[in-house]
Design a protein around this motif. Structure first.
Motif, mmCIF file in Angstrom:
data_model
loop_
_atom_site.group_PDB
_atom_site.id
_atom_site.type_symbol
_atom_site.label_atom_id
_atom_site.label_comp_id
_atom_site.label_asym_id
_atom_site.label_seq_id
_atom_site.Cartn_x
_atom_site.Cartn_y
_atom_site.Cartn_z
ATOM 1 N N PRO A 275 0.948 -1.330 -0.121
ATOM 2 C CA PRO A 275 0.094 0.055 -0.177
ATOM 3 C C PRO A 275 0.887 1.305 -0.013
ATOM 4 O O PRO A 275 0.677 2.270 -0.517
ATOM 5 N N GLU A 276 1.997 1.168 0.879
ATOM 6 C CA GLU A 276 2.918 2.347 0.899
ATOM 7 C C GLU A 276 3.429 3.038 -0.742
ATOM 8 O O GLU A 276 3.285 4.202 -0.936
ATOM 9 N N TRP A 277 3.903 1.708 -1.482
ATOM 10 C CA TRP A 277 4.238 2.376 -2.993
ATOM 11 C C TRP A 277 3.112 2.863 -3.681
ATOM 12 O O TRP A 277 3.079 3.560 -4.589
ATOM 13 N N LEU A 278 1.811 2.212 -3.452
ATOM 14 C CA LEU A 278 0.809 2.479 -4.299
ATOM 15 C C LEU A 278 0.457 3.883 -3.938
ATOM 16 O O LEU A 278 -0.166 4.579 -4.802
ATOM 17 N N ILE A 279 0.390 4.153 -2.655
ATOM 18 C CA ILE A 279 -0.185 5.691 -2.123
ATOM 19 C C ILE A 279 0.914 6.560 -2.876
ATOM 20 O O ILE A 279 0.342 7.523 -3.275
ATOM 21 N N GLY A 282 0.406 7.394 -6.431
ATOM 22 C CA GLY A 282 -0.957 7.834 -6.704
ATOM 23 C C GLY A 282 -1.966 6.956 -7.015
ATOM 24 O O GLY A 282 -3.056 7.464 -7.602
ATOM 25 N N LYS A 283 -1.691 5.644 -6.763
ATOM 26 C CA LYS A 283 -2.635 4.667 -7.182
ATOM 27 C C LYS A 283 -3.577 4.229 -6.022
ATOM 28 O O LYS A 283 -3.641 3.235 -5.238
ATOM 29 N N LYS A 289 -7.862 -1.442 -2.088
ATOM 30 C CA LYS A 289 -8.400 -2.938 -2.438
ATOM 31 C C LYS A 289 -7.220 -3.620 -1.541
ATOM 32 O O LYS A 289 -7.826 -4.646 -0.841
ATOM 33 N N VAL A 290 -6.069 -3.301 -1.435
ATOM 34 C CA VAL A 290 -5.064 -3.963 -0.724
ATOM 35 C C VAL A 290 -5.313 -3.970 0.784
ATOM 36 O O VAL A 290 -5.290 -4.861 1.809
#
Length: 546
Positions: A275-279, A282-283, A289-290
């Motif tokens: 989640p950290e990389w996704l945030i 910008g995703k 979802k994760v």
């Protein structure tokens, strides 16, 4: 193990630790496959012609007599005398009547053909990588680590751009495919080429897994996550001895190592992006979802991604500027020297004397013991002091193994395994410490840049071993010990990161104080109660593990 040490961990974190453990098991087979496929058995010049001549004369014990009259004796640097591995008496002169009892007038020449003892089939026996062709053996070994270095250069930027999960999966399957293909090569050129390609995917998944764990698992349990990861590697190391004993043919060993990749296809569905990389990328929908999946598995209420978004500041610098910043840190030197020491000790396993399968087993036990040493040390003393302590022990083990070499094989093996214990502990400390010092957006790239330095150590290590065998091993031992001591000194300039949240920006990473400053401030605050009460925030920022 997770029940004992994982108190307070969520179900998802425990599940992730188990998956990371299983993913790391095959890594040892790839990292140290040269011990099996490039094993050099005892050898000497072929005495077929002399043996046939002795049999024609109906000599008893013809083989040993043929050896005695065909192979000259040589003395090594320790005064030990043994049959030459690469020289023989001139067979034509022997038959011409110069006599079998006195070979003083018979010239000595290089081997015309080789005889290898034992049932093993390796790259060395198939391509005759001994004597005048012995330099090809460290070249082939280094080619694997050259591939690893290119893989690190490629995977770091790809991981930061496209995510941790795609790179983890892609390089995992890449390694298994090319390892399987390597078993079918028919000459030295193709072996070198495919070995480089196989190296590209080797251990990349291990490094990405470490970053995945760092970004998902809470700061308190990050050491335990890496404990599970390196334990998987060590279990694979432990399995190498029985697997290599069963597969005496190097081609079948590689086919087995590649075929087990089928077991890791379910990871496509089992591993999630962090989640950290996704945030940070910008995703936010994918991150939500994760987070929902984590909450469902943990039987907890889901976390709103907007709350996490507010806690993650923007990254002010690009990848290149951040890499320039990391190049100013001494951790790269520490990584390279640690890797050089690790590979020199690990790849020298076959040269220790005694049973090579038992030596491999002893080395794997030392690797497992090092995990417990690593976990106990960083839990009590933190990252920096633990590295300094184990690296000093490593330096004395390396030079000590040379000093006791004249006492017997047992003493050499004991000190070598002690060094293996220490270097595996330093390796583990570096792996968990490095990602904690740099920001999210470029964390994976920086980890892989450090791995590039470590692969340079892996490339140099085979030639250090070859130089030790062909020349004086004292100089190489002294050099290695000196380099390790230098890194232990440089480590005092790195920041202690125990129980500290991961930095999100370069500014936060640069604000971490060096270990020596933390020690000085800690002493100052502990002895100045008024100052400590006046500046509680500053005291908290320089705290050290108790």
């Amino acid at each position: 193990m997770l029940k004992i040490f994982g108190q307070g961990m969520s179900y998802y974190e425990k599940r992730l630790c188990l998956l990371m453990f299983l993913s790391a098991v095959p890594n040892a087979l790839g990292m140290l496959q040269v011990l099996i496929i490039q094993f050099t058995p005892k050898h000497h010049c072929s005495v077929t012609e002399t043996l046939e001549y002795m049999k024609a004369r109906n000599e008893t014990d013809a083989f040993h007599k043929a050896l005695n009259i065909s192979i000259p004796m040589e003395e090594n640097e320790f005064g030990e005398v043994s049959r030459s591995k690469c020289k023989q008496y001139n067979y034509t002169q022997l038959l011409a009547g110069y006599g079998h009892k006195n070979q003083s007038n018979v010239s000595i020449i290089s081997c015309q053909s080789m005889y290898f003892e034992g049932p093993e089939s390796s790259v060395v026996t198939e391509f005759r990588l001994v004597c005048d062709r012995a330099w090809l053996n460290p070249l082939f070994t280094s080619s694997l680590y050259v591939g690893m270095m290119f893989g690190c250069l490629l995977a770091g930027s790809l991981s930061d751009k496209f995510g941790r999960k795609p790179v983890f999966l892609a390089f995992t399957y890449w390694y298994f495919i090319f390892t399987f293909l390597l078993s079918f090569v028919g000459n030295e050129i193709w072996f070198l080429v495919i070995c480089i390609f196989a190296g590209v995917g080797n251990l990349i998944n291990f490094t990405v897994a470490a970053v995945i764990g760092n970004e998902i698992v809470s700061p308190k349990h990050r050491p335990l996550m890496y404990f599970c990861l390196i334990m998987g590697y060590s279990v694979g190391y432990l399995c190498m001895s029985p697997i290599s004993y069963f597969f005496r043919d190097w081609r079948w060993f590689l086919r087995f190592s590649g075929a087990i990749g089928i077991l890791y296809i379910p990871y496509i569905w089992l591993i999630d992006e962090t989640p950290e990389w996704l945030i940070v990328s910008g995703k936010f929908d994918a991150a939500q979802k994760v987070l929902n999946k984590m909450a469902k598995l943990n039987h907890d209420s889901p976390v709103n991604v907007k709350d996490l978004k507010q806690s993650l500041p923007e990254v002010p610098l690009g990848v290149w500027k951040t890499l320039v910043q990391i190049c100013q840190e001494p951790v790269l030197v520490c990584r390279a020297v640690s890797a050089l020491s690790y590979f020199v000790l690990a790849l020298n396993n076959n040269n220790l004397g005694g049973n090579r399968f038992l030596n491999l087993f002893y080395a794997s036990i030392a690797e497992i013991a090092a995990i417990f040493l690593y976990y106990a040390a960083i839990s009590k003393w933190g990252r920096c002091f633990s590295y300094i302590l184990t690296s000093v022990g490593l330096a004395f083990s390396i030079i000590g193994s040379y000093l006791v070499s004249g006492w017997g094989t047992v003493f050499v093996i004991i000190l070598t395994m002690t060094g293996k214990l220490m270097v595996a502990a330093t390796w583990s400390i570096l792996f968990v410490h490095l990602p904690e010092m740099f920001p999210t957006k470029t964390r994976q790239s920086i980890v892989f840049w450090a791995l590039v330095c470590s692969r340079l150590g892996g490339i140099i290590a085979p030639f250090v071993i070859h130089a030790g065998k062909s020349g004086s091993s004292f100089l190489s031992s002294l050099t290695m010990s000196g380099l390790v001591l230098v890194t232990s000194f440089l480590y005092i300039f790195l920041a202690e990161t125990s129980n500290i949240p991961l930095p999100q920006t370069v500014a936060e990473a640069k604000s971490l104080k060096g270990y020596w400053k933390q020690c000085v401030y800690k002493y100052k605050f502990c002895n100045d109660k008024d100052h400590r009460e006046t500046f509680p925030d500053e005291y908290e920022s320089v705290r050290l593990p108790k």
